[in-house]
Enzyme design. Structure first.
Site, short mmCIF file in Angstrom:
data_model
loop_
_atom_site.label_atom_id
_atom_site.label_comp_id
_atom_site.label_asym_id
_atom_site.label_seq_id
_atom_site.Cartn_x
_atom_site.Cartn_y
_atom_site.Cartn_z
N TYR A 243 1.33 12.60 17.28
CA TYR A 243 1.29 11.88 16.00
C TYR A 243 2.42 10.84 15.96
CZ TYR A 243 0.95 11.27 10.89
OH TYR A 243 0.81 10.76 9.62
N SER B 212 4.40 5.37 9.83
CA SER B 212 5.05 6.60 9.37
C SER B 212 6.51 6.59 9.78
CB SER B 212 4.33 7.79 10.01
OG SER B 212 5.05 8.99 9.78
P1 NAD Z 1 -5.46 12.83 3.90
O1 NAD Z 1 -5.76 13.86 4.92
O2 NAD Z 1 -5.42 13.18 2.47
O3 NAD Z 1 -6.45 11.59 4.11
C1 NAD Z 1 -6.96 11.19 5.35
C2 NAD Z 1 -8.43 10.88 5.17
O4 NAD Z 1 -8.94 10.32 6.40
C3 NAD Z 1 -9.29 12.11 4.87
O5 NAD Z 1 -10.04 11.91 3.68
C4 NAD Z 1 -10.22 12.24 6.09
O6 NAD Z 1 -11.51 12.72 5.78
C5 NAD Z 1 -10.27 10.80 6.58
N1 NAD Z 1 -10.64 10.74 8.00
C6 NAD Z 1 -10.26 11.57 9.00
N2 NAD Z 1 -10.86 11.21 10.15
C7 NAD Z 1 -11.64 10.13 9.87
C8 NAD Z 1 -12.50 9.31 10.65
N3 NAD Z 1 -12.67 9.53 11.96
N4 NAD Z 1 -13.13 8.29 10.03
C9 NAD Z 1 -12.97 8.05 8.72
N5 NAD Z 1 -12.17 8.79 7.93
C10 NAD Z 1 -11.51 9.82 8.50
O7 NAD Z 1 -4.04 12.25 4.35
P2 NAD Z 1 -3.03 11.23 3.67
O8 NAD Z 1 -1.71 11.88 3.68
O9 NAD Z 1 -3.56 10.65 2.41
O10 NAD Z 1 -2.98 10.14 4.84
C11 NAD Z 1 -3.32 8.79 4.70
C12 NAD Z 1 -2.60 8.03 5.80
O11 NAD Z 1 -1.20 8.05 5.55
C13 NAD Z 1 -2.78 8.61 7.21
O12 NAD Z 1 -2.87 7.56 8.13
C14 NAD Z 1 -1.49 9.38 7.42
O13 NAD Z 1 -1.22 9.52 8.79
C15 NAD Z 1 -0.51 8.47 6.71
N6 NAD Z 1 0.77 9.06 6.32
C16 NAD Z 1 0.83 10.12 5.45
C17 NAD Z 1 2.08 10.62 5.09
C18 NAD Z 1 2.22 11.78 4.13
O14 NAD Z 1 3.35 12.22 3.89
N7 NAD Z 1 1.15 12.27 3.56
C19 NAD Z 1 3.24 10.05 5.61
C20 NAD Z 1 3.13 8.98 6.49
C21 NAD Z 1 1.89 8.48 6.82
#
Ligand code: NAD
Length: 282
Positions: A178, A165
């Site tokens: 985070y 991130s």
């Molecule tokens: P999201 O919340 O849509 O997806 C995360 C998924 O992980 C969810 O479906 C959740 O049920 C699942 N999850 C949570 N705990 C879990 C566990 N213990 N075991 C298995 N699955 C589990 O979020 P997203 O934005 O699609 O995030 C995806 C990745 O991208 C994450 O690692 C997030 O930190 C990273 N990220 C997101 C952004 C953003 O702007 N959205 C930016 C940088 C990084």
């Protein structure tokens, strides 16, 4: 000379954790479209099923598995099912992750009087909240590597992609756990790339900038849909002046997994951020 870049993942098995979510659901779909058989893993079984079903409806191969990236036994069980149903893992995308409000401060800056005031300051951060966020992101990346990378040893064209991130480069205000956990993922990506370099497993990460998903939606928009002050700050610090569209992560995803295009690339963390990490604010 063949020009690189039309990623064909036919015959490959791709395991995507957190694939019931917004970004990794899209990654799962993209990998399936590129020809991979995709294992859609999520703690939320229903969400995983919906993604896998919609991919299958489009004529590609995907199967949903309920898995907890924090429980070795859950991962081992799912690994055994994937081996039997799809085959050994060639590609692992560690997407499960996120933040938790218990590990956030209310304010960007600590000020005199905050201890007495009704605000959650640094001194009030909840230990279990911090542990939850660290575990979900860091351990939740390390454990699936332990379980699925074993399949990759001695096989051609295997690779791991982690999700870091922006806050891994410079921490964002209010979210110390985070930020630290994602910095740990970037560091671990380099560590594992070195560790696996002699056995042909490439390990890289993408560092998305700001994409609106279920985990950050409440921080970015009020209930009526108007932008929060944080959104205004993010956009003014993003030279391209907008949020990313999840689809804009696909090029990097396919590039890193492409064995011709990225054969000599390992241990890299690529920002995909509209210029956020390059901009000093001045
Ligand atoms: P999201 O919340 O849509 O997806 C995360 C998924 O992980 C969810 O479906 C959740 O049920 C699942 N999850 C949570 N705990 C879990 C566990 N213990 N075991 C298995 N699955 C589990 O979020 P997203 O934005 O699609 O995030 C995806 C990745 O991208 C994450 O690692 C997030 O930190 C990273 N990220 C997101 C952004 C953003 O702007 N959205 C930016 C940088 C990084």
């Amino acid at each position: 000379m063949a020009l690189a870049f039309g990623t064909d993942l036919s015959g490959k098995v791709a395991v995507v954790t957190g694939a019931g979510g917004v970004l990794c659901g899209m990654f799962a779909r993209t990998l399936a479209q590129a020809g991979a058989k995709v294992a859609v893993l999520d703690l939320n079984e229903q969400a995983a099923k919906e993604i896998a079903d919609s991919i299958e409806k489009e004529g590609f191969t995907a199967k949903a598995y309920k898995a907890n990236v924090l429980e070795r036994s859950s991962l081992e069980e799912v690994h055994a099912s994937i081996l039997a149903e799809l085959g050994p893992c060639d590609i692992l995308i560690n997407g499960a992750g996120g933040n938790n409000a218990r590990a956030n401060t209310d304010k960007e800056y600590f000020e005199m009087g905050d201890i007495e005031a009704d605000v959650k300051s640094f001194f009030d951060l909840d230990q279990s909240g911090v542990e939850f966020v660290f575990n979900l992101n860091f351990l939740g990346t390390l454990l699936p590597c332990q379980i699925f990378a074993k399949d990759m040893i001695g096989r051609e064209g295997c690779s791991i992609l982690n999700i870091s991130s922006m806050n891994a480069f410079t921490p964002l205000t209010k979210i110390p756990a985070y930020s630290g956990a994602k910095a740990a993922i970037s560091n671990f990506t380099q560590w594992l790339a070195v560790h696996f370099s002699k056995v042909g497993i490439r390990v890289n990460a993408i560092a998305p900038g700001f994409f609106v998903t279920q985990q950050n939606e409440k921080l970015l928009f009020h209930e009526d849909g108007s932008p929060t002050p944080r959104t205004e700050k993010i956009l003014s610090a993003t030279p391209m002046g907008r949020f990313g569209d999840a689809i804009e992560l696909n090029g990097a995803l396919l590039f890193f997994l492409n064995q011709e295009a990225a054969s000599f690339i390992t241990g890299v963390v690529l920002p995909i951020d509209g210029g956020f990490s390059a901009y000093s604010g001045v």
